[in-house]
Design a protein around this motif. Structure first.
Motif, mmCIF file in Angstrom:
data_model
loop_
_atom_site.group_PDB
_atom_site.id
_atom_site.type_symbol
_atom_site.label_atom_id
_atom_site.label_comp_id
_atom_site.label_asym_id
_atom_site.label_seq_id
_atom_site.Cartn_x
_atom_site.Cartn_y
_atom_site.Cartn_z
ATOM 1 N N SER A 30 0.784 0.750 -23.804
ATOM 2 C CA SER A 30 0.987 1.214 -25.182
ATOM 3 C C SER A 30 1.542 2.631 -25.222
ATOM 4 C CB SER A 30 -0.311 1.116 -25.982
ATOM 5 O OG SER A 30 -1.246 2.077 -25.554
ATOM 6 N N LEU A 31 1.219 3.441 -24.211
ATOM 7 C CA LEU A 31 1.707 4.816 -24.164
ATOM 8 C C LEU A 31 3.113 4.937 -23.579
ATOM 9 C CD1 LEU A 31 -1.602 6.502 -22.966
ATOM 10 C CD2 LEU A 31 -0.537 6.750 -25.226
ATOM 11 N N ARG A 32 3.539 3.956 -22.794
ATOM 12 C CA ARG A 32 4.866 3.963 -22.158
ATOM 13 C C ARG A 32 5.589 2.647 -22.413
ATOM 14 N NH1 ARG A 32 4.362 8.526 -22.178
ATOM 15 N NH2 ARG A 32 4.419 10.042 -20.510
ATOM 16 N N PRO A 33 5.924 2.373 -23.689
ATOM 17 C CA PRO A 33 6.569 1.088 -24.003
ATOM 18 C C PRO A 33 7.972 0.944 -23.413
ATOM 19 C CG PRO A 33 6.523 2.505 -25.939
ATOM 20 C CD PRO A 33 5.709 3.191 -24.874
ATOM 21 N N THR A 34 8.569 2.036 -22.965
ATOM 22 C CA THR A 34 9.910 1.965 -22.372
ATOM 23 C C THR A 34 9.870 1.627 -20.885
ATOM 24 O OG1 THR A 34 9.866 4.334 -21.908
ATOM 25 C CG2 THR A 34 10.841 3.628 -24.024
ATOM 26 N N HIS A 35 8.679 1.559 -20.308
ATOM 27 C CA HIS A 35 8.505 1.267 -18.884
ATOM 28 C C HIS A 35 7.964 -0.146 -18.689
ATOM 29 C CE1 HIS A 35 8.779 5.605 -18.744
ATOM 30 N NE2 HIS A 35 8.668 5.620 -17.432
ATOM 31 N N GLU A 36 8.286 -0.718 -17.555
ATOM 32 C CA GLU A 36 7.620 -1.947 -17.116
ATOM 33 C C GLU A 36 6.328 -1.506 -16.436
ATOM 34 O OE1 GLU A 36 8.536 -5.178 -17.529
ATOM 35 O OE2 GLU A 36 10.211 -4.464 -18.745
ATOM 36 N N VAL A 37 5.195 -1.943 -16.925
ATOM 37 C CA VAL A 37 3.909 -1.505 -16.391
ATOM 38 C C VAL A 37 3.096 -2.732 -15.991
ATOM 39 C CG1 VAL A 37 1.813 -0.159 -16.805
ATOM 40 C CG2 VAL A 37 3.946 0.489 -17.956
ATOM 41 N N ASP A 38 2.634 -2.741 -14.748
ATOM 42 C CA ASP A 38 1.838 -3.855 -14.241
ATOM 43 C C ASP A 38 0.692 -3.327 -13.396
ATOM 44 O OD1 ASP A 38 3.361 -6.224 -15.173
ATOM 45 O OD2 ASP A 38 4.938 -5.388 -13.905
ATOM 46 N N LEU A 39 -0.253 -4.217 -13.139
ATOM 47 C CA LEU A 39 -1.405 -3.948 -12.300
ATOM 48 C C LEU A 39 -1.330 -4.867 -11.089
ATOM 49 C CD1 LEU A 39 -4.320 -2.769 -11.844
ATOM 50 C CD2 LEU A 39 -5.137 -4.641 -13.318
ATOM 51 N N CYS A 40 -1.626 -4.327 -9.914
ATOM 52 C CA CYS A 40 -1.641 -5.142 -8.703
ATOM 53 C C CYS A 40 -2.775 -4.676 -7.805
ATOM 54 C CB CYS A 40 -0.300 -5.095 -7.990
ATOM 55 S SG CYS A 40 0.180 -3.461 -7.409
ATOM 56 N N PHE A 41 -3.026 -5.462 -6.758
ATOM 57 C CA PHE A 41 -4.204 -5.227 -5.937
ATOM 58 C C PHE A 41 -3.866 -5.247 -4.453
ATOM 59 C CE2 PHE A 41 -5.391 -7.196 -9.919
ATOM 60 C CZ PHE A 41 -6.321 -6.300 -10.401
ATOM 61 N N LEU A 42 -4.638 -4.480 -3.690
ATOM 62 C CA LEU A 42 -4.498 -4.450 -2.242
ATOM 63 C C LEU A 42 -4.966 -5.769 -1.631
ATOM 64 C CD1 LEU A 42 -3.965 -2.918 0.415
ATOM 65 C CD2 LEU A 42 -6.345 -2.137 0.301
ATOM 66 N N GLU A 43 -6.084 -6.289 -2.125
ATOM 67 C CA GLU A 43 -6.629 -7.514 -1.547
ATOM 68 C C GLU A 43 -7.547 -8.219 -2.538
ATOM 69 O OE1 GLU A 43 -8.604 -6.127 1.969
ATOM 70 O OE2 GLU A 43 -10.213 -5.167 0.851
ATOM 71 N N LEU A 44 -7.837 -9.467 -2.251
ATOM 72 C CA LEU A 44 -8.824 -10.285 -2.946
ATOM 73 C C LEU A 44 -8.432 -10.751 -4.342
ATOM 74 C CD1 LEU A 44 -12.023 -8.291 -1.889
ATOM 75 C CD2 LEU A 44 -11.091 -10.355 -0.810
ATOM 76 N N MET A 45 -7.429 -10.169 -4.960
ATOM 77 C CA MET A 45 -7.013 -10.548 -6.314
ATOM 78 C C MET A 45 -5.492 -10.544 -6.395
ATOM 79 S SD MET A 45 -9.594 -8.241 -8.632
ATOM 80 C CE MET A 45 -10.204 -9.411 -9.821
ATOM 81 N N PRO A 46 -4.950 -11.461 -7.159
ATOM 82 C CA PRO A 46 -3.499 -11.403 -7.405
ATOM 83 C C PRO A 46 -3.213 -10.548 -8.629
ATOM 84 C CG PRO A 46 -4.399 -13.467 -8.245
ATOM 85 C CD PRO A 46 -5.551 -12.706 -7.623
ATOM 86 N N PRO A 47 -2.006 -10.042 -8.719
ATOM 87 C CA PRO A 47 -0.940 -10.127 -7.734
ATOM 88 C C PRO A 47 -1.090 -9.038 -6.678
ATOM 89 C CG PRO A 47 -0.114 -8.977 -9.648
ATOM 90 C CD PRO A 47 -1.542 -9.387 -9.954
ATOM 91 N N SER A 48 -0.514 -9.294 -5.528
ATOM 92 C CA SER A 48 -0.463 -8.284 -4.473
ATOM 93 C C SER A 48 0.591 -7.239 -4.835
ATOM 94 C CB SER A 48 -0.092 -8.934 -3.141
ATOM 95 O OG SER A 48 1.246 -9.414 -3.199
ATOM 96 N N LEU A 49 0.609 -6.160 -4.107
ATOM 97 C CA LEU A 49 1.625 -5.131 -4.309
ATOM 98 C C LEU A 49 3.015 -5.727 -4.128
ATOM 99 C CD1 LEU A 49 2.406 -2.151 -4.778
ATOM 100 C CD2 LEU A 49 2.109 -1.799 -2.314
ATOM 101 N N ASP A 50 3.191 -6.502 -3.079
ATOM 102 C CA ASP A 50 4.479 -7.135 -2.797
ATOM 103 C C ASP A 50 4.919 -8.045 -3.949
ATOM 104 O OD1 ASP A 50 6.693 -7.810 -0.951
ATOM 105 O OD2 ASP A 50 5.741 -9.794 -0.989
ATOM 106 N N GLN A 51 3.996 -8.854 -4.447
ATOM 107 C CA GLN A 51 4.319 -9.757 -5.557
ATOM 108 C C GLN A 51 4.695 -8.965 -6.813
ATOM 109 O OE1 GLN A 51 0.555 -11.774 -5.507
ATOM 110 N NE2 GLN A 51 1.396 -13.595 -4.502
ATOM 111 N N ALA A 52 3.957 -7.905 -7.090
ATOM 112 C CA ALA A 52 4.226 -7.111 -8.292
ATOM 113 C C ALA A 52 5.567 -6.388 -8.194
ATOM 114 C CB ALA A 52 3.092 -6.114 -8.522
ATOM 115 N N VAL A 53 5.891 -5.864 -7.017
ATOM 116 C CA VAL A 53 7.191 -5.207 -6.845
ATOM 117 C C VAL A 53 8.312 -6.222 -7.009
ATOM 118 C CG1 VAL A 53 8.697 -4.020 -5.200
ATOM 119 C CG2 VAL A 53 6.314 -3.312 -5.441
#
Length: 121
Positions: A30-53
């Motif tokens: 909500s603070l950066r609507p001009t950016h693509e913003v996602d959450l990713c995880f190192l392990e145990l939960m998707p998406p991984s960093l690789d998947q998010a990139v």
């Protein structure tokens, strides 16, 4: 140039563990609507960093900031993350990648935590 932000957290087996990080994700979006913003995880939960990139580059991101939501520069950030970043550079050579310090390295956050602590006593 489309800018992206990846909030990078550890991950856990319990899906409820991610709730605060999802709240942070909503606030940053909500603070950066001009950016693509996602959450990713190192392990145990998707998406991984690789998947998010991969997803961010698919959406056209060319300039990416990865923000580790870790309290300190432990082994994961000192050893595991650089290996992951090297692999990302090889997979996406045109992508500009910047990694911030750990969330816990922020003096503002540490001050906020200290203030919260004293309000609880």
């Amino acid at each position: 140039m489309l800018q992206g932000i990846l909030l990078f957290a550890h991950g856990a087996r319990d899906p409820l563990w991610a709730r605060p990080f999802l709240d942070i994700l909503d606030k940053v979006r909500s603070l950066r609507p001009t950016h693509e913003v996602d959450l990713c995880f190192l392990e145990l939960m998707p998406p991984s960093l690789d998947q998010a990139v991969h997803e961010q580059t698919r959406r056209g991101v060319t300039d990416l900031t990865i923000m580790p939501l870790f309290m300190a520069q432990g082994g994961h950030l000192r050893h595991d993350l650089p290996v992951l970043i090297d692999a990302l550079h090889r997979q996406h050579p045109a992508l500009k990648i910047r990694v911030t310090t750990a969330l816990g390295d922020s003096p503002e956050l540490l001050d906020a935590i200290a203030q919260w602590v004293i309000t609880q006593v």
